[in-house]
Design a protein around this motif. Sequence first.
Motif, PDB file in Angstrom:
ATOM      1  N   VAL A 143      -9.586   2.318  -4.021  1.00 34.74           N
ATOM      2  CA  VAL A 143      -9.118   0.979  -3.647  1.00 34.74           C
ATOM      3  C   VAL A 143     -10.181  -0.016  -4.102  1.00 34.74           C
ATOM      4  O   VAL A 143     -11.374   0.282  -4.026  1.00 34.74           O
TER       5      VAL A 143
ATOM      6  N   PRO B 197      -4.955   0.118  -5.789  1.00 35.63           N
ATOM      7  CA  PRO B 197      -4.578  -1.156  -5.163  1.00 35.63           C
ATOM      8  C   PRO B 197      -5.781  -2.089  -5.105  1.00 35.63           C
ATOM      9  O   PRO B 197      -6.913  -1.637  -4.912  1.00 35.63           O
TER      10      PRO B 197
ATOM     11  N   THR C  54     -11.410   8.699   0.736  1.00 31.03           N
ATOM     12  CA  THR C  54     -10.964   7.480   0.090  1.00 31.03           C
ATOM     13  C   THR C  54     -12.203   6.789  -0.481  1.00 31.03           C
ATOM     14  O   THR C  54     -13.266   6.845   0.127  1.00 31.03           O
TER      15      THR C  54
ATOM     16  N   LEU D 226       0.824  -1.214   0.000  1.00 34.78           N
ATOM     17  CA  LEU D 226       0.000   0.000   0.000  1.00 34.78           C
ATOM     18  C   LEU D 226       0.855   1.260   0.000  1.00 34.78           C
ATOM     19  O   LEU D 226       0.455   2.295  -0.532  1.00 34.78           O
TER      20      LEU D 226
ATOM     21  N   ARG E 236      -0.916   9.372  -3.028  1.00 31.85           N
ATOM     22  CA  ARG E 236      -2.286   9.737  -3.380  1.00 31.85           C
ATOM     23  C   ARG E 236      -2.953  10.349  -2.151  1.00 31.85           C
ATOM     24  O   ARG E 236      -2.567  10.103  -1.016  1.00 31.85           O
TER      25      ARG E 236
ATOM     26  N   ARG F 243      -3.874  -2.046 -10.502  1.00 30.59           N
ATOM     27  CA  ARG F 243      -2.722  -1.680  -9.658  1.00 30.59           C
ATOM     28  C   ARG F 243      -1.816  -0.710 -10.401  1.00 30.59           C
ATOM     29  O   ARG F 243      -1.360   0.281  -9.834  1.00 30.59           O
TER      30      ARG F 243
ATOM     31  N   TYR G  63       1.290   3.571  -2.780  1.00 33.26           N
ATOM     32  CA  TYR G  63       0.216   4.502  -3.161  1.00 33.26           C
ATOM     33  C   TYR G  63       0.132   5.665  -2.183  1.00 33.26           C
ATOM     34  O   TYR G  63      -0.877   6.361  -2.137  1.00 33.26           O
ATOM     35  N   ARG G  64       1.194   5.885  -1.379  1.00 29.69           N
ATOM     36  CA  ARG G  64       1.032   6.845  -0.297  1.00 29.69           C
ATOM     37  C   ARG G  64       1.050   8.294  -0.766  1.00 29.69           C
ATOM     38  O   ARG G  64       0.733   9.203   0.009  1.00 29.69           O
TER      39      ARG G  64
ATOM     40  N   GLY H 176      -2.975   2.846 -10.464  1.00 30.93           N
ATOM     41  CA  GLY H 176      -3.053   3.610  -9.214  1.00 30.93           C
ATOM     42  C   GLY H 176      -4.105   3.112  -8.256  1.00 30.93           C
ATOM     43  O   GLY H 176      -4.374   3.764  -7.250  1.00 30.93           O
TER      44      GLY H 176
ATOM     45  N   CYS I 216      -9.629   3.208 -13.549  1.00 34.87           N
ATOM     46  CA  CYS I 216      -8.279   3.673 -13.885  1.00 34.87           C
ATOM     47  C   CYS I 216      -8.328   5.094 -14.436  1.00 34.87           C
ATOM     48  O   CYS I 216      -7.489   5.935 -14.101  1.00 34.87           O
TER      49      CYS I 216
ATOM     50  N   LEU J  49      -7.421   8.609  -3.480  1.00 41.92           N
ATOM     51  CA  LEU J  49      -7.125   7.170  -3.547  1.00 41.92           C
ATOM     52  C   LEU J  49      -8.397   6.357  -3.759  1.00 41.92           C
ATOM     53  O   LEU J  49      -9.343   6.461  -2.986  1.00 41.92           O
TER      54      LEU J  49
ATOM     55  N   SER K 179      -8.973   7.471 -11.599  1.00 42.15           N
ATOM     56  CA  SER K 179      -7.802   7.501 -10.729  1.00 42.15           C
ATOM     57  C   SER K 179      -6.676   8.332 -11.354  1.00 42.15           C
ATOM     58  O   SER K 179      -5.933   9.008 -10.655  1.00 42.15           O
TER      59      SER K 179
END
Lengths: 697, 697
Positions: free
Chosen positions: A416, A435, A387, A298, A304, A430, A301-302, A433, A405, A414, A408
Amino acid sequence: MTTHRLEPLLNPASIAIVGASSNPARIGGMPLAHLTRFGYAGRIYPINPKYEEVFGLRCWRDIEALPAAPDLAVLAIAAQDVLPMLRRCAAKGVRAAIVYAAGFAEAGAQGAALQAELEAFVAGTDMVVAGPNAMGFANLNSQAHTSFASVFNTAPMQQGPGSVSLLTQSGNVCAAVYAIARRLGVDFSHFINTGNEACVDFAQYLEYLAQDAATQVCVGYMEELRDGPRFIAAAEEFARRDKLLVLYKAGETDKGAQAVRSHTSALAGDQAIYRAAFRQLDIIQSHDFVQMAQLAHLAGYRHRRAGRRVAIITISGALGAILADKFIGAGLDVPTLPQALQDQLRAGIPDYGMVSNPVDVTGNVVNDPGFVRTAMQALAQSDAVDTVLVYAPGYLLDRMADDLCAVSRQYPKLFVAIDTGAATAREQLRAGGVPVFEDIGVATSALAPFLLWQERRRRNRWMAVRRQSAPARAALPDSLDEYRTKRLLAQHGVPAAPERVAATADEAAAAADAIGYPVVIKVLSPDIAHKTEAGGVRLRLADAAQVRQAFGEVLASCRRHDPRARIEGILVCRMESGVAELIVGATRDPVFGMTLTVGLGGVLTELYQDVSHRVLPVDEAMAREMLGELKAFPLLAGYRGRPPGDVDAACAAIAAFSRAVLALGDQVAEVEVNPLLVKEAGQGACMLDALAIPSGQ
Amino acid sequence: MTTHRLEPLLNPASIAIVGASSNPARIGGMPLAHLTRFGYAGRIYPINPKYEEVFGLRCWRDIEALPAAPDLAVLAIAAQDVLPMLRRCAAKGVRAAIVYAAGFAEAGAQGAALQAELEAFVAGTDMVVAGPNAMGFANLNSQAHTSFASVFNTAPMQQGPGSVSLLTQSGNVCAAVYAIARRLGVDFSHFINTGNEACVDFAQYLEYLAQDAATQVCVGYMEELRDGPRFIAAAEEFARRDKLLVLYKAGETDKGAQAVRSHTSALAGDQAIYRAAFRQLDIIQSHDFVQMAQLAHLAGYRHRRAGRRVAIITISGALGAILADKFIGAGLDVPTLPQALQDQLRAGIPDYGMVSNPVDVTGNVVNDPGFVRTAMQALAQSDAVDTVLVYAPGYLLDRMADDLCAVSRQYPKLFVAIDTGAATAREQLRAGGVPVFEDIGVATSALAPFLLWQERRRRNRWMAVRRQSAPARAALPDSLDEYRTKRLLAQHGVPAAPERVAATADEAAAAADAIGYPVVIKVLSPDIAHKTEAGGVRLRLADAAQVRQAFGEVLASCRRHDPRARIEGILVCRMESGVAELIVGATRDPVFGMTLTVGLGGVLTELYQDVSHRVLPVDEAMAREMLGELKAFPLLAGYRGRPPGDVDAACAAIAAFSRAVLALGDQVAEVEVNPLLVKEAGQGACMLDALAIPSGQ
């Protein structure tokens, strides 16, 4: 910028393997197999007089024979041969060494002596020595493999550069987490296990990783820390550089305190202090290898935008409810969406779907790609959620993948996905962007701490408080009786009730007249720990006559209780009453130094362990957070018609207590105010009793 | 043995699909695709006037045209067409039907009316009707597929018979758990989701599965139960037949009690009651799909001997400690091995290994297969451990696999392996009776409840207590004031202190003389709920004069407090003192009936929710277990020098309370003793106050 002293250990330009073997299953052969197979570009010097060549490399007779001093020597030799070889390495000019051999501090008195000898020798050199009893390292970016870890033979090797470093106090844990994380596609930077930490400890490796440009995330496992201040500094550097630190601290059950001298000691278990310190340092604490691996994943993706307020989009009412339940249980929020956003969603969702959050778009909607994209865009733009989580199994997720996608890519928020089926679009998502998790439980366990960390970082209160100037050192009086301890604490702003020491009944009566009735009198004696049991306390004295009489009775009772007790006087205090009583105590943790424990006073607090801990310093805002963590906090806030307590005054008193304890520094082992009386809102707080135990007692 | 009425629904000999389609992606095509693809041996009747043939089968014009009445008709038609079609099915002699259509009770008032019509019609027939709003079923042993679940297209189909049945109140959850469990190789018997449960509810399916010979394990998901007694009976049948029942109850956070009338109401959340009932019925409660799937897998090993005392065998000290920590945290034991066993192990384990438990055999030992087998045999034979867990990653486990399988064949004790690497012997081990986990967290989460269940089953206390004869029904007095409520409870054995009702001051004084001083007096009034606030209680009255004076003051105060309050007298009680005060209360749960809540009295108990629940009846042994679950139990047992309480008397009082409440039956909604005073050991217990709320108030 200078090079970190661990650079030759963790990013060597040349490596010698002392005790080289041609057998890839042996510890002298495995690092050579890895180095040659994975394409390490530096020079490799196998050393073993028995061979001319191993793994297609020239094998050297001994370290002295090498044409140049290697950065790093890996010692795949027995314990008793290690120290002589280190001497030869030092003489040759080798900058770093790894000692594989077991048989040192972990192996009885003889091993401990051997390790002490090793430490003494290394201290007199410029060499950096890892281990002993270590599995060796791997730099997955340079392919500098210096370990005998067979996991590199079975786990799929990464194809590109990695930014996750593994740092563990156990080689087997290092290998186990690596295997799990590789299955999830996590790409690594460093694979480090520290062994006995004779010369380089966990905190030093962490310090290296904090400044290492390749490392963006560290996932670690520790059993015990040797150097708390260095660890704190390294963790702060992680936070400063916006890197994620995830640590598993072994030992989930608290060890019993060795000697319980104060109530605070009984309440402050070592695991609780680790939890507090990790939280103060923005470290995510994990208790599960899969969670660690998922957090490493994860972390990619930090950058985002994300936070605790989650919108849940599903194709099933039941799964929406399950997800909401789990997320809320894990500390996240699933807020009701604003009406305008609900209206936008309703435009494309049939009546039997739900739009409030969780959103049930129903199975039909995924056939309308235009709507899916519009809905996702609306969620991406909304300020009401941080989120967006999409649950759609298998082919349903596949149908939404392009839209997810696209949105994103368009917005920083973010997104998910959870797919409990077998979607083929997982890798597409993935890479786009988004997860993708395969299981709800795993998703919750990784997302919750990650999203809370996303929110917390960059506004760390403790690090700001720590940067403020330390209070001037306060002198410790010769005798730390209750009166003097309270005065000492009061000098730093901990509120005290009016009180005076009296040597005679007349002095006591005069003191009570000055203070105002009713009063309490208490014996002051360094030899009487439990004043009430000794008959040394009298409450609710209403006039001078009662005070005079009680004075005599208290003295007589205490003398009966312990004829040899030194009695330094009688303390006359105003009889105070309030809403609740707190225990506020400081104890010295061997790793993190002075730590604060706050709880509601009384026997049940101990049974329920309803306390909050912090490493000092603690300011008023942190004190408020601590009080808010208590399950019994409602008693302070006005429970079931009771009057609310003066929480502001309690927080100010706790912050003042923190300053006082820091000013006393290493002179005290424990300080405790028990109780701190919290009066009704607006009426303040005050110490009713206090205790300080000097260091070394 | 008669056939269960759900047999034609779940194990039909012939199936008609009304609304058949030739498109396998449509709900009228998917069951036909499954039936033909997976080889259902019964007759299949597709029905649709538009087609001559679908999936190679003759397609029939209408239900009337069929040559014989099918066991089961699957209605893949719209909601408004369902009822007419059911009438035609009934006329044809169809025994069962599944209704896919949504648009019934879940869809507003109109849908609810449609469902009520359907229910009324079905009640007048012999037909069994599943749904509406259901995804349909699958019998994986007969391949009778009657669902439109796409998961059967993507999850690998099992090769042989299965013994695990899935029963859920959500089709999507059914599919999600099935997909996860199939990945673990779990073989299924039934795939059931219940939809709106118009005519067949969860408990009826469970009842079917309890008697179904193919089903050995049921893994279920429920949102709410409609028929508690039937559910209890079915769960008991599972236990009686030694079948495992694992249930996920949705809604992990308690709903606030609608109307809090007693303290017990505030303490007894509905989730807590489900937890208690599941435990009393030997149901494993799960909150995680992976755990459910793993438990289904583990259930295949339930005939092996196993229990909570685990020996941990590892090749790593760190992982041994991690496992021990996790297992102990999950309620298992990791006992120190007996010295003789340690000596046996030491013979083959080097000094730096550990033999106490966890056992660290060290990496070298696996090269000595003779020792591995000897060690495993010694553990298999030891009475000191119930279960043996082996942690060895990858190739290390492979080297031990033959020995593990051999010992597992030789002895009934359960051996379990954890491999965080990539062992090739996993299937060999599983086939050899040794389940293999790939992750420590998953292993703990499945093993702990499974091993505890293994221990608990066959000695279920509650089921034994339930079989005892019910107490005779007790009549309810007209007015349930404190005095009469206590008398009622005392008739069933709940201990009461001496007390009398007095109408005058003289009567009160005489009563006090008879009872013995000190006494307490309390107002008796149906209109004064909070006696203390009304000035209606006076404590510690030492002689007749004080009683007379207090009598007048109490009356005056209560009249001031509420001039219209009916005052029925003054209760004169002996002033009792003891060690602790309990709250013992019964409330009616809409599903499980009368439930018992026990906790320590006081405001903190409510804040900490430190209570224990059971569905009635509760005997003394169960009461002891309840008290032992309280975090505050040490206060009863003699905490920090306090005298221990009379726990025996408290347990007897709780069991008597249970009998009294059952004797009152549906006449009362709530009964509460608050507090039940527990005196010092040997001195008994007694009610200090009691409250009963009749039904319908």
